[in-house]
Every structure is written in C-alpha cells, then in structure tokens.
Motif scaffolding. Structure first.
Motif, PDB file in Angstrom:
ATOM      1  N   ASP A  58       0.806  -1.226   0.000  1.00  0.00           N
ATOM      2  CA  ASP A  58       0.000   0.000   0.000  1.00  0.00           C
ATOM      3  C   ASP A  58       0.844   1.283   0.000  1.00  0.00           C
ATOM      4  OD1 ASP A  58       1.068  -0.331   2.489  1.00  0.00           O
ATOM      5  OD2 ASP A  58      -0.795   0.085   3.596  1.00  0.00           O
ATOM      6  N   THR A  59       2.131   1.167  -0.289  1.00  0.00           N
ATOM      7  CA  THR A  59       2.994   2.354  -0.310  1.00  0.00           C
ATOM      8  C   THR A  59       2.521   3.351  -1.373  1.00  0.00           C
ATOM      9  OG1 THR A  59       4.850   0.985   0.370  1.00  0.00           O
ATOM     10  CG2 THR A  59       5.398   3.125  -0.564  1.00  0.00           C
ATOM     11  N   ALA A  60       2.578   4.641  -1.035  1.00  0.00           N
ATOM     12  CA  ALA A  60       2.138   5.674  -1.981  1.00  0.00           C
ATOM     13  C   ALA A  60       2.997   5.645  -3.244  1.00  0.00           C
ATOM     14  CB  ALA A  60       2.233   7.043  -1.319  1.00  0.00           C
ATOM     15  N   PRO A  61       2.363   5.805  -4.412  1.00  0.00           N
ATOM     16  CA  PRO A  61       3.107   5.766  -5.683  1.00  0.00           C
ATOM     17  C   PRO A  61       4.239   6.795  -5.738  1.00  0.00           C
ATOM     18  CG  PRO A  61       0.824   6.503  -6.015  1.00  0.00           C
ATOM     19  CD  PRO A  61       0.907   5.977  -4.633  1.00  0.00           C
ATOM     20  N   ALA A  62       4.025   7.964  -5.114  1.00  0.00           N
ATOM     21  CA  ALA A  62       5.072   8.990  -5.128  1.00  0.00           C
ATOM     22  C   ALA A  62       6.319   8.499  -4.373  1.00  0.00           C
ATOM     23  CB  ALA A  62       4.550  10.283  -4.519  1.00  0.00           C
ATOM     24  N   ASP A  63       6.098   7.785  -3.281  1.00  0.00           N
ATOM     25  CA  ASP A  63       7.235   7.242  -2.523  1.00  0.00           C
ATOM     26  C   ASP A  63       7.932   6.126  -3.299  1.00  0.00           C
ATOM     27  OD1 ASP A  63       6.757   8.956  -0.390  1.00  0.00           O
ATOM     28  OD2 ASP A  63       5.499   7.510   0.684  1.00  0.00           O
ATOM     29  N   ILE A  64       7.146   5.278  -3.942  1.00  0.00           N
ATOM     30  CA  ILE A  64       7.734   4.178  -4.725  1.00  0.00           C
ATOM     31  C   ILE A  64       8.630   4.739  -5.821  1.00  0.00           C
ATOM     32  CG2 ILE A  64       7.224   2.244  -6.274  1.00  0.00           C
ATOM     33  CD1 ILE A  64       4.530   1.926  -4.781  1.00  0.00           C
ATOM     34  N   ALA A  65       8.129   5.766  -6.514  1.00  0.00           N
ATOM     35  CA  ALA A  65       8.889   6.345  -7.626  1.00  0.00           C
ATOM     36  C   ALA A  65      10.196   6.951  -7.124  1.00  0.00           C
ATOM     37  CB  ALA A  65       8.055   7.422  -8.325  1.00  0.00           C
ATOM     38  N   TRP A  66      10.086   7.721  -6.049  1.00  0.00           N
ATOM     39  CA  TRP A  66      11.278   8.373  -5.512  1.00  0.00           C
ATOM     40  C   TRP A  66      12.325   7.337  -5.138  1.00  0.00           C
ATOM     41  CZ3 TRP A  66      12.754  13.484  -4.839  1.00  0.00           C
ATOM     42  CH2 TRP A  66      13.940  13.658  -4.132  1.00  0.00           C
ATOM     43  N   LYS A  67      11.882   6.313  -4.421  1.00  0.00           N
ATOM     44  CA  LYS A  67      12.839   5.336  -3.909  1.00  0.00           C
ATOM     45  C   LYS A  67      13.466   4.506  -5.028  1.00  0.00           C
ATOM     46  CE  LYS A  67      13.594   2.240  -0.073  1.00  0.00           C
ATOM     47  NZ  LYS A  67      13.116   1.867   1.252  1.00  0.00           N
ATOM     48  N   THR A  68      12.667   4.179  -6.042  1.00  0.00           N
ATOM     49  CA  THR A  68      13.197   3.380  -7.152  1.00  0.00           C
ATOM     50  C   THR A  68      14.366   4.102  -7.813  1.00  0.00           C
ATOM     51  OG1 THR A  68      10.987   2.501  -7.561  1.00  0.00           O
ATOM     52  CG2 THR A  68      12.599   2.197  -9.300  1.00  0.00           C
ATOM     53  N   LEU A  69      14.207   5.396  -7.997  1.00  0.00           N
ATOM     54  CA  LEU A  69      15.304   6.144  -8.617  1.00  0.00           C
ATOM     55  C   LEU A  69      16.429   6.393  -7.605  1.00  0.00           C
ATOM     56  CD1 LEU A  69      16.262   7.345 -11.230  1.00  0.00           C
ATOM     57  CD2 LEU A  69      15.128   9.498 -10.640  1.00  0.00           C
ATOM     58  N   ALA A  70      16.062   6.722  -6.373  1.00  0.00           N
ATOM     59  CA  ALA A  70      17.065   7.077  -5.366  1.00  0.00           C
ATOM     60  C   ALA A  70      18.052   5.924  -5.096  1.00  0.00           C
ATOM     61  CB  ALA A  70      16.382   7.494  -4.062  1.00  0.00           C
ATOM     62  N   VAL A  71      17.554   4.700  -5.045  1.00  0.00           N
ATOM     63  CA  VAL A  71      18.458   3.588  -4.732  1.00  0.00           C
ATOM     64  C   VAL A  71      19.469   3.375  -5.862  1.00  0.00           C
ATOM     65  CG1 VAL A  71      16.808   2.463  -3.202  1.00  0.00           C
ATOM     66  CG2 VAL A  71      16.906   1.752  -5.586  1.00  0.00           C
ATOM     67  N   ASN A  72      19.052   3.651  -7.078  1.00  0.00           N
ATOM     68  CA  ASN A  72      19.988   3.556  -8.200  1.00  0.00           C
ATOM     69  C   ASN A  72      20.992   4.711  -8.186  1.00  0.00           C
ATOM     70  OD1 ASN A  72      19.328   1.272 -10.308  1.00  0.00           O
ATOM     71  ND2 ASN A  72      17.371   1.963  -9.460  1.00  0.00           N
ATOM     72  N   LEU A  73      20.517   5.900  -7.851  1.00  0.00           N
ATOM     73  CA  LEU A  73      21.419   7.052  -7.751  1.00  0.00           C
ATOM     74  C   LEU A  73      22.442   6.832  -6.648  1.00  0.00           C
ATOM     75  CD1 LEU A  73      18.724   9.816  -8.212  1.00  0.00           C
ATOM     76  CD2 LEU A  73      20.680   9.430  -9.742  1.00  0.00           C
ATOM     77  N   SER A  74      22.031   6.156  -5.593  1.00  0.00           N
ATOM     78  CA  SER A  74      22.940   5.849  -4.495  1.00  0.00           C
ATOM     79  C   SER A  74      24.071   4.927  -4.976  1.00  0.00           C
ATOM     80  CB  SER A  74      22.137   5.210  -3.354  1.00  0.00           C
ATOM     81  OG  SER A  74      22.979   4.854  -2.288  1.00  0.00           O
ATOM     82  N   ASP A  75      23.736   3.976  -5.822  1.00  0.00           N
ATOM     83  CA  ASP A  75      24.776   3.098  -6.382  1.00  0.00           C
ATOM     84  C   ASP A  75      25.750   3.871  -7.270  1.00  0.00           C
ATOM     85  OD1 ASP A  75      24.261   0.547  -5.280  1.00  0.00           O
ATOM     86  OD2 ASP A  75      22.573   0.272  -6.633  1.00  0.00           O
ATOM     87  N   LEU A  76      25.216   4.790  -8.077  1.00  0.00           N
ATOM     88  CA  LEU A  76      26.118   5.611  -8.909  1.00  0.00           C
ATOM     89  C   LEU A  76      27.018   6.456  -8.009  1.00  0.00           C
ATOM     90  CD1 LEU A  76      23.883   6.968 -11.847  1.00  0.00           C
ATOM     91  CD2 LEU A  76      25.455   5.012 -11.878  1.00  0.00           C
ATOM     92  N   ALA A  77      26.428   7.042  -6.955  1.00  0.00           N
ATOM     93  CA  ALA A  77      27.201   7.885  -6.038  1.00  0.00           C
ATOM     94  C   ALA A  77      28.344   7.089  -5.413  1.00  0.00           C
ATOM     95  CB  ALA A  77      26.288   8.445  -4.943  1.00  0.00           C
ATOM     96  N   ALA A  78      28.063   5.846  -5.069  1.00  0.00           N
ATOM     97  CA  ALA A  78      29.078   5.004  -4.428  1.00  0.00           C
ATOM     98  C   ALA A  78      30.250   4.696  -5.354  1.00  0.00           C
ATOM     99  CB  ALA A  78      28.442   3.705  -3.945  1.00  0.00           C
ATOM    100  N   MET A  79      30.034   4.871  -6.651  1.00  0.00           N
ATOM    101  CA  MET A  79      31.127   4.691  -7.608  1.00  0.00           C
ATOM    102  C   MET A  79      31.825   6.017  -7.905  1.00  0.00           C
ATOM    103  SD  MET A  79      30.792   1.479  -8.107  1.00  0.00           S
ATOM    104  CE  MET A  79      31.970   1.131  -9.415  1.00  0.00           C
ATOM    105  N   GLY A  80      31.308   7.104  -7.362  1.00  0.00           N
ATOM    106  CA  GLY A  80      31.848   8.425  -7.671  1.00  0.00           C
ATOM    107  C   GLY A  80      31.372   8.946  -9.017  1.00  0.00           C
ATOM    108  N   ALA A  81      30.290   8.374  -9.541  1.00  0.00           N
ATOM    109  CA  ALA A  81      29.824   8.721 -10.894  1.00  0.00           C
ATOM    110  C   ALA A  81      28.738   9.790 -10.860  1.00  0.00           C
ATOM    111  CB  ALA A  81      29.288   7.469 -11.592  1.00  0.00           C
ATOM    112  N   SER A  82      28.748  10.654 -11.868  1.00  0.00           N
ATOM    113  CA  SER A  82      27.697  11.660 -12.024  1.00  0.00           C
ATOM    114  C   SER A  82      26.527  11.046 -12.782  1.00  0.00           C
ATOM    115  CB  SER A  82      28.204  12.853 -12.829  1.00  0.00           C
ATOM    116  OG  SER A  82      29.288  13.448 -12.157  1.00  0.00           O
TER     117      SER A  82
END
Ligand code: ADP
Ligand code: MG
Length: 331
Positions: A58-82
């Motif tokens: 029942d998670t709000a769609p806005a939260d799902i969208a944010w998190k789906t992208l954020a977790v991937n951005l976190s992986d890029l950040a961990a590589m030092g990538a823009s």
C-alpha cells in the motif's frame, strides 16, 4: 489496462523532461542514442523494487517512484559517478491514472533534482514491480570500487545509520513514536536522499566506497572482502539520529545501524595521507561525515563497545535468499 502501453508511455513518461543535447534519441524509438563526455567511462547499475518485498503493497506511488530512482542514484554515487541517464521497466497490474500520475510526477521531481534523464524503458502488465537501470559517467580511471581499502585507512560514513530500519518497523506497526519523530523516520525509509554530491566530490580522496543498503556491517564487509583487509568499528562513534534513539533502546539502534537496511548512506575508506585534505573539503562543503573506525590488516570485522569489549553480530544484514528472513525487506 484501459489504455494500451503506448498511451501510458506517451501520456505519463514522454516529453516530461527537457532533454540535454547529449540525448541524441530518447523515448520513442527502438533504443536510445546517447553521447557521453570524452575521456569518461560509463557506470551502469540496476535495481528492482517488488511490491511486498521491497515496499509494503500500500505504499504511496510517489514514494515508490522516488525510492526506485534514489536507490539507483545511491549506487552511482558510491562509484563516484555523475548521474546522466536512466531507463525504467514498469510492470503494472492495471492502468490506474491517478496512481500513474502521482508516480510519474514524483519520478521526474527526483530525476530533475539529481539531473538524470529518462531515455527509455519497458511497460508490461504483471505484479507491481519497478526496475531502473541508471547510467552515470566518471572521468576515465576515476571510479571508486570496493577494492582499494588498505590497513590504516580511516572509515567514514555519511548521515545517520539505522533510521531506515527503525522507520520500517514503524511502517509495519511494530513500533510507535511521536508524530514528528515518526514522520522523520518514515521519510528516511520512503524518501532516501542519495548522496550524489558527496560521492562525486569524495571520489578523489577515497580508496574504496560503497553505499549502505543492507547495514554497515554487511556493506563494509563487501569492502573488506574485495580489498582483502579487516576493520575495527567503534560503537561510540556510530552516527545515530535523535529520532531513532528516542524510539528504540540504544543497543537496538546500534544493532539496526549495523545490520538494518534502507539507509542509503555512503561508507568510504580514506588513506591517512588524504585525511586532512578530505576532512577540509568535507567541512567546506558541509558534508555530514563521521569517522567510525579503521581498516586493519587482520581480516574480519570487529565492533568494539565503549568498554573495550567486542559486540558480536548475528545476522550481518539482509539477504534475500537466507532461510530465516521472512519479515525484513531490503534492496
Ligand atoms: P519496443 O517494442 O521497440 O521495445 P516499446 O513499445 O517497448 O518498444 O517502447 C516504445 C518506446 O517507449 C521505447 O523507446 C521505449 O524505450 C519507451 N518506453 C517504454 N516503456 C517506458 C517507460 N516505462 N518509461 C520510459 N520509456 C518507456
Ligand atoms: Mg520494449
């Protein structure tokens, strides 16, 4: 679905972002055509979020969208990538216009915040599931891997640890907190802030870097394995939020900081020779960093309590296929 997939794509996902010139062809052809800056390397990552596994149904769609992208951005950040580009694979049980609009609005808010452009994807009918493939770039040879940690390096983490895991217990109704505290902890769970600027800015100082999605012990453990070193962590130095500490006992926050999931902070190791320059840069930029321990020659992870005794961890973070885990969620 009432609409076909082409209507969904055209209505909700196409034409919603200004396209940088480097997107030669974006959504709408068989594949995207993308330029990357000269003398750079492409850094590619993918994460999937399944309803009922990675987020309550029942998670709000806005939260799902944010998190789906954020977790991937976190992986890029961990590589030092823009961040540069991403693709989105959407499996939807039906075509719910209000759900899709809330999802897309939040997705593009996150994408615009972190300067990443949606360039394609796939839309199918099925159980609710979202996959993002994110593409970043880094100057040739400058990406940060898990492999470079050496004995004597200092270990730093960003932000506070354990908030996501405490937030999850609140979301599941297992814990209660004052409205303000629970808002903060639920926000940490549902809207993680990927440490993009810190990952990119820290890249030239660190010997190894990883993002913390499964608890510091497990994720630092990956650096230790890849680098063939060990580490000592000081319990007293772990950055814990006042909100987490107000909700569960100190021992429990420590345990969740070490073994809980969903923090999406960064853990990095910094050689002694870089420490003063690194700390000066962190102060100048206002990066929330805490030194939590040291890399050692002796293999394995030792967690040391204030009295000098060793804290023995049971489970070292979430694993999808371990037999005993039925209640946790993670990446
Ligand atoms: P094909 O059949 O050639 O794979 P699709 O019908 O799957 O094409 O997709 C048409 C276009 O829409 C492609 O450019 C694809 O990348 C894009 N696309 C499909 N689904 C999504 C989505 N969820 N988000 C963004 N772009 C999408
Ligand atoms: Mg397709």
């Amino acid at each position: 679905m009432t609409d076909n997939e082409f209507d969904i794509i055209a209505h909700f996902f196409q034409g919603r972002q200004a396209l940088p010139a480097a997107v030669v062809t974006g959504i709408g052809d068989d594949a995207a055509i993308l330029d990357i800056p000269p003398d750079s390397q492409l850094v590619v990552t993918m994460d999937t979020l399944n309803a009922g596994v990675h987020f309550p149904v029942d998670t709000a769609p806005a939260d799902i969208a944010w998190k789906t992208l954020a977790v991937n951005l976190s992986d890029l950040a961990a590589m030092g990538a823009s961040p540069r580009y991403f693709t989105l694979s959407l499996s939807l049980p039906g075509s719910d216009t209000a759900w899709l609009e809330a999802f897309a609005t939040s997705l593009f808010a996150a994408a615009d915040t972190y300067d990443i452009t949606l360039v394609g994807g796939d839309t199918t009918r099925g159980p609710l599931s979202l996959s993002v493939c994110a593409f970043g770039t880094v100057a040739r040879g400058r990406a940060c891997t898990r492999q470079g940690a050496r004995a004597g390096d200092r270990i730093y983490v960003t932000g506070t640890l354990g908030d996501g895991a405490v937030g999850l217990r609140i979301a599941l109704g297992q814990l209660e907190a004052t409205p303000q505290t629970s808002d903060y902890l639920l926000q940490r769970l549902r809207r993680p802030i990927p440490r993009v600027a810190i990952g990119v800015g820290a890249a030239s100082y660190v010997s190894a870097m990883i993002d913390i999605s499964d608890g510091l012990a497990a994720d630092l453990g990956h650096i230790l394995t890849a680098s063939a070193v060990g580490a000592e962590l000081a319990v007293a130095q772990l950055p814990l939020s006042a909100q987490a500490c107000a909700t569960v006992s100190h021992d429990e926050v420590v345990m969740l900081a070490l073994t809980g999931g969903d923090d999406y902070e960064l853990c990095m190791t910094v050689p002694q020779t870089q420490v003063s320059a690194f700390e000066a840069r962190a102060r100048q930029r206002g990066w929330p960093l805490t030194c939590v321990g040291m890399i050692t020659e002796q293999p394995g992870l030792r967690v040391i309590r204030t009295d000098g005794s060793e804290l023995v961890l049971g489970r070292r973070g979430y694993q999808h296929f371990s037999v005993n885990d039925t209640t946790e969620q993670s990446s």
